[in-house]
Design a protein around this motif. Sequence first.
Motif, PDB file in Angstrom:
ATOM      1  N   CYS A   8      23.068  38.066  97.059  1.00 46.83           N
ATOM      2  CA  CYS A   8      24.048  39.062  97.686  1.00 46.83           C
ATOM      3  C   CYS A   8      24.510  39.853  96.215  1.00 46.83           C
ATOM      4  CB  CYS A   8      25.221  38.507  97.884  1.00 46.83           C
ATOM      5  SG  CYS A   8      26.147  37.137  97.073  1.00 46.83           S
ATOM      6  N   ARG A   9      24.852  41.171  96.309  1.00 45.48           N
ATOM      7  CA  ARG A   9      25.405  41.602  95.243  1.00 45.48           C
ATOM      8  C   ARG A   9      26.770  41.117  94.789  1.00 45.48           C
ATOM      9  NH1 ARG A   9      24.392  45.988  99.401  1.00 45.48           N
ATOM     10  NH2 ARG A   9      26.667  45.924  99.887  1.00 45.48           N
ATOM     11  N   LYS A  10      27.282  41.339  93.566  1.00 45.65           N
ATOM     12  CA  LYS A  10      28.440  40.936  92.956  1.00 45.65           C
ATOM     13  C   LYS A  10      29.529  41.792  93.673  1.00 45.65           C
ATOM     14  CE  LYS A  10      27.581  38.653  88.860  1.00 45.65           C
ATOM     15  NZ  LYS A  10      27.724  38.297  87.391  1.00 45.65           N
ATOM     16  N   ALA A  11      30.602  41.604  94.539  1.00 43.02           N
ATOM     17  CA  ALA A  11      31.512  42.374  95.486  1.00 43.02           C
ATOM     18  C   ALA A  11      32.859  42.137  95.067  1.00 43.02           C
ATOM     19  CB  ALA A  11      30.972  42.014  96.598  1.00 43.02           C
ATOM     20  N   ILE A  12      33.494  43.160  95.388  1.00 44.31           N
ATOM     21  CA  ILE A  12      34.825  43.295  95.380  1.00 44.31           C
ATOM     22  C   ILE A  12      35.503  43.329  96.709  1.00 44.31           C
ATOM     23  CG2 ILE A  12      34.912  44.520  93.058  1.00 44.31           C
ATOM     24  CD1 ILE A  12      35.615  47.174  94.817  1.00 44.31           C
ATOM     25  N   SER A  13      36.875  43.056  96.621  1.00 37.58           N
ATOM     26  CA  SER A  13      37.501  42.977  98.286  1.00 37.58           C
ATOM     27  C   SER A  13      37.836  44.183  98.583  1.00 37.58           C
ATOM     28  CB  SER A  13      38.382  41.878  98.351  1.00 37.58           C
ATOM     29  OG  SER A  13      39.227  41.685  99.253  1.00 37.58           O
ATOM     30  N   ILE A  14      37.688  44.396 100.040  1.00 40.71           N
ATOM     31  CA  ILE A  14      38.292  45.583 100.403  1.00 40.71           C
ATOM     32  C   ILE A  14      38.688  45.297 101.789  1.00 40.71           C
ATOM     33  CG2 ILE A  14      38.185  47.907 101.668  1.00 40.71           C
ATOM     34  CD1 ILE A  14      36.030  48.646  99.574  1.00 40.71           C
ATOM     35  N   ARG A  15      39.991  45.256 102.109  1.00 37.49           N
ATOM     36  CA  ARG A  15      40.762  44.645 103.442  1.00 37.49           C
ATOM     37  C   ARG A  15      40.220  43.393 103.652  1.00 37.49           C
ATOM     38  NH1 ARG A  15      39.523  48.539 107.995  1.00 37.49           N
ATOM     39  NH2 ARG A  15      40.950  47.154 109.182  1.00 37.49           N
ATOM     40  N   GLY A  16      40.166  42.570 102.596  1.00 34.43           N
ATOM     41  CA  GLY A  16      39.766  41.259 102.978  1.00 34.43           C
ATOM     42  C   GLY A  16      38.440  40.703 103.187  1.00 34.43           C
ATOM     43  N   PHE A  17      37.687  41.689 102.931  1.00 32.37           N
ATOM     44  CA  PHE A  17      36.100  41.764 103.002  1.00 32.37           C
ATOM     45  C   PHE A  17      35.517  41.974 101.719  1.00 32.37           C
ATOM     46  CE2 PHE A  17      37.263  42.397 107.570  1.00 32.37           C
ATOM     47  CZ  PHE A  17      37.168  41.064 108.046  1.00 32.37           C
ATOM     48  N   MET A  18      34.151  41.822 101.578  1.00 35.03           N
ATOM     49  CA  MET A  18      33.644  41.813 100.318  1.00 35.03           C
ATOM     50  C   MET A  18      32.633  43.156 100.108  1.00 35.03           C
ATOM     51  SD  MET A  18      35.184  39.698  98.734  1.00 35.03           S
ATOM     52  CE  MET A  18      34.354  39.632  97.266  1.00 35.03           C
ATOM     53  N   TYR A  96      26.091  45.775 104.465  1.00 32.02           N
ATOM     54  CA  TYR A  96      27.331  46.255 103.961  1.00 32.02           C
ATOM     55  C   TYR A  96      28.195  45.196 103.135  1.00 32.02           C
ATOM     56  CZ  TYR A  96      27.413  51.130 105.296  1.00 32.02           C
ATOM     57  OH  TYR A  96      27.300  52.727 105.229  1.00 32.02           O
ATOM     58  N   ALA A  97      28.008  43.909 103.734  1.00 37.80           N
ATOM     59  CA  ALA A  97      28.871  42.678 103.245  1.00 37.80           C
ATOM     60  C   ALA A  97      28.244  42.296 102.184  1.00 37.80           C
ATOM     61  CB  ALA A  97      28.974  41.504 104.317  1.00 37.80           C
ATOM     62  N   GLY A  98      27.015  42.838 101.627  1.00 39.02           N
ATOM     63  CA  GLY A  98      26.594  42.221 100.185  1.00 39.02           C
ATOM     64  C   GLY A  98      25.345  41.722 100.409  1.00 39.02           C
ATOM     65  N   LEU A  99      24.762  41.484 101.461  1.00 36.98           N
ATOM     66  CA  LEU A  99      23.180  40.940 101.983  1.00 36.98           C
ATOM     67  C   LEU A  99      22.147  41.472 101.071  1.00 36.98           C
ATOM     68  CD1 LEU A  99      22.053  38.289 102.939  1.00 36.98           C
ATOM     69  CD2 LEU A  99      21.659  39.599 104.797  1.00 36.98           C
ATOM     70  N   THR A 100      21.324  40.973 100.311  1.00 34.28           N
ATOM     71  CA  THR A 100      20.199  41.732  99.696  1.00 34.28           C
ATOM     72  C   THR A 100      18.904  41.250 100.027  1.00 34.28           C
ATOM     73  OG1 THR A 100      20.299  40.259  97.623  1.00 34.28           O
ATOM     74  CG2 THR A 100      21.437  42.236  97.268  1.00 34.28           C
ATOM     75  N   TYR A 101      18.981  40.105 100.696  1.00 28.19           N
ATOM     76  CA  TYR A 101      17.686  39.772 101.474  1.00 28.19           C
ATOM     77  C   TYR A 101      17.278  40.102 102.799  1.00 28.19           C
ATOM     78  CZ  TYR A 101      16.121  36.769  97.523  1.00 28.19           C
ATOM     79  OH  TYR A 101      15.779  36.401  96.298  1.00 28.19           O
ATOM     80  N   PRO A 144      33.963  57.305 105.519  1.00 30.32           N
ATOM     81  CA  PRO A 144      35.393  56.349 105.684  1.00 30.32           C
ATOM     82  C   PRO A 144      35.591  56.174 107.210  1.00 30.32           C
ATOM     83  CG  PRO A 144      35.751  58.619 105.154  1.00 30.32           C
ATOM     84  CD  PRO A 144      34.427  58.527 104.830  1.00 30.32           C
ATOM     85  N   MET A 145      34.862  56.799 108.136  1.00 35.20           N
ATOM     86  CA  MET A 145      34.972  56.678 109.654  1.00 35.20           C
ATOM     87  C   MET A 145      34.009  55.806 110.021  1.00 35.20           C
ATOM     88  SD  MET A 145      37.786  58.284 109.921  1.00 35.20           S
ATOM     89  CE  MET A 145      37.967  58.155 111.806  1.00 35.20           C
ATOM     90  N   LEU A 146      32.912  55.240 109.281  1.00 38.01           N
ATOM     91  CA  LEU A 146      31.944  54.400 109.653  1.00 38.01           C
ATOM     92  C   LEU A 146      32.470  52.907 109.667  1.00 38.01           C
ATOM     93  CD1 LEU A 146      28.303  54.152 108.231  1.00 38.01           C
ATOM     94  CD2 LEU A 146      29.459  52.172 108.832  1.00 38.01           C
ATOM     95  N   ARG A 147      32.492  52.311 110.973  1.00 39.46           N
ATOM     96  CA  ARG A 147      32.813  51.107 111.269  1.00 39.46           C
ATOM     97  C   ARG A 147      31.965  49.997 111.194  1.00 39.46           C
ATOM     98  NH1 ARG A 147      36.186  51.183 116.553  1.00 39.46           N
ATOM     99  NH2 ARG A 147      34.408  52.622 117.121  1.00 39.46           N
ATOM    100  N   CYS A 148      32.062  48.957 110.593  1.00 36.14           N
ATOM    101  CA  CYS A 148      31.206  47.662 110.808  1.00 36.14           C
ATOM    102  C   CYS A 148      31.751  46.537 111.405  1.00 36.14           C
ATOM    103  CB  CYS A 148      30.501  47.120 109.574  1.00 36.14           C
ATOM    104  SG  CYS A 148      29.723  48.349 108.658  1.00 36.14           S
ATOM    105  N   VAL A 149      31.198  45.733 112.094  1.00 37.09           N
ATOM    106  CA  VAL A 149      31.794  44.303 112.585  1.00 37.09           C
ATOM    107  C   VAL A 149      31.924  43.516 111.202  1.00 37.09           C
ATOM    108  CG1 VAL A 149      30.267  44.356 114.700  1.00 37.09           C
ATOM    109  CG2 VAL A 149      29.594  43.025 112.678  1.00 37.09           C
ATOM    110  N   THR A 150      32.742  42.614 111.541  1.00 35.16           N
ATOM    111  CA  THR A 150      33.258  41.671 110.395  1.00 35.16           C
ATOM    112  C   THR A 150      32.027  40.939 109.958  1.00 35.16           C
ATOM    113  OG1 THR A 150      33.846  39.795 111.874  1.00 35.16           O
ATOM    114  CG2 THR A 150      35.504  41.391 111.217  1.00 35.16           C
ATOM    115  N   PRO A 151      31.988  40.472 108.737  1.00 34.73           N
ATOM    116  CA  PRO A 151      30.808  39.840 108.210  1.00 34.73           C
ATOM    117  C   PRO A 151      30.408  38.423 109.118  1.00 34.73           C
ATOM    118  CG  PRO A 151      32.111  40.513 106.199  1.00 34.73           C
ATOM    119  CD  PRO A 151      32.946  40.952 107.653  1.00 34.73           C
TER     120      PRO A 151
END
Length: 337
Positions: A8-18, A96-101, A144-151
């Motif tokens: 995964c990419r090194k990530a920061i937290s946005i709204r509790g997710f990475m 979007y959560a950081g998975l690279t593979y 900013p209006m693009l919504r994803c399911v949680t990781p």
Amino acid sequence: STDVAHYCRKAISIRGFMVNMSALPQLKPIKISDLQQRYTRAHITQNYDRIAHGVVITKAEQTADAPFQHDIISRARAHHLNNPEAIVSHWAAAAYAGLTYWANEAQVTLLVESGRHTSHSRLQPHRQAKPAATATWTPDPAFPMLRCVTPALATIQCIKDVVRGNHTWFVHRVPGLAPEEIRSIQLIDAMRRCTGITPYDVLSSGYGIISARTLQKLISLSDPQADSPQETTLRLIAFQVHDGLSTQIPIYARFPEGGYPRLLTQLDAGWRAYKVGLFYDGIHHLDRRQRDYDSMVTIQLHNMGWDTLRITHGMLYNARELQRNIAARINARKSMP
């Protein structure tokens, strides 16, 4: 030690997710109708690729063996322009959560109110029914209006794809495990590593989607510290050799002698009780400076009483032989006075 490419990419937290904003694609898809206000049709055809129906993006270099010309996040953005109310799910949400593979080889899936569809086109996403009260987050500052399911839910959706054989990749064989199980464990390792989701998050998100018994088996074999698919495979092979396997073991040494302890290296796996350690050496270990450093580390570890094995990609093809070699090292340590 790990491959150059990590889970995964090194990530920061946005709204509790990475999420790693700097790693999101810089090029943004745009509707053809918007471009036609500024450019001729010939200019658009020459300089842009179609990425979805009525949506284009600046041309990319052709990738010979890739099923899709553009990365999955760019494709998710494009489908969002056509389906602004839909929710991005499955592999695009995992990316979007950081998975690279694995994600870039998958089709985008959207959760929709109506119009379910299984796509066989590069320009159309899969469309699945949106469950009631689907938890989402908005990871893309450019959209900013693009919504994803949680990781955690994305993890479950991807596992379901893997178990059904809808999305596959090469894995080395591990005795006693089916290829779908190995892929699923690699995926869980990756998502736990990327996002910090817990076994409980995965189990609770999987309720009614994947059997709890299946998930419990997969989660029990996962480890949030693995950095790459090869490390996951090595751990699954080594786990069967002897009880007490630990992962990501830090080794400290005094530099210079008698000085303060400093981190010398980190074993990918090993048995502390017997001082038998394992490294997975990816392709970057072929670099001369890296090999020189690896040799120095091996000597230092030997002086500290560790017996280490450096495992390479080709050695994973014969799991049984590798297990015998590891067992021989442990047995030798057991017989020492």
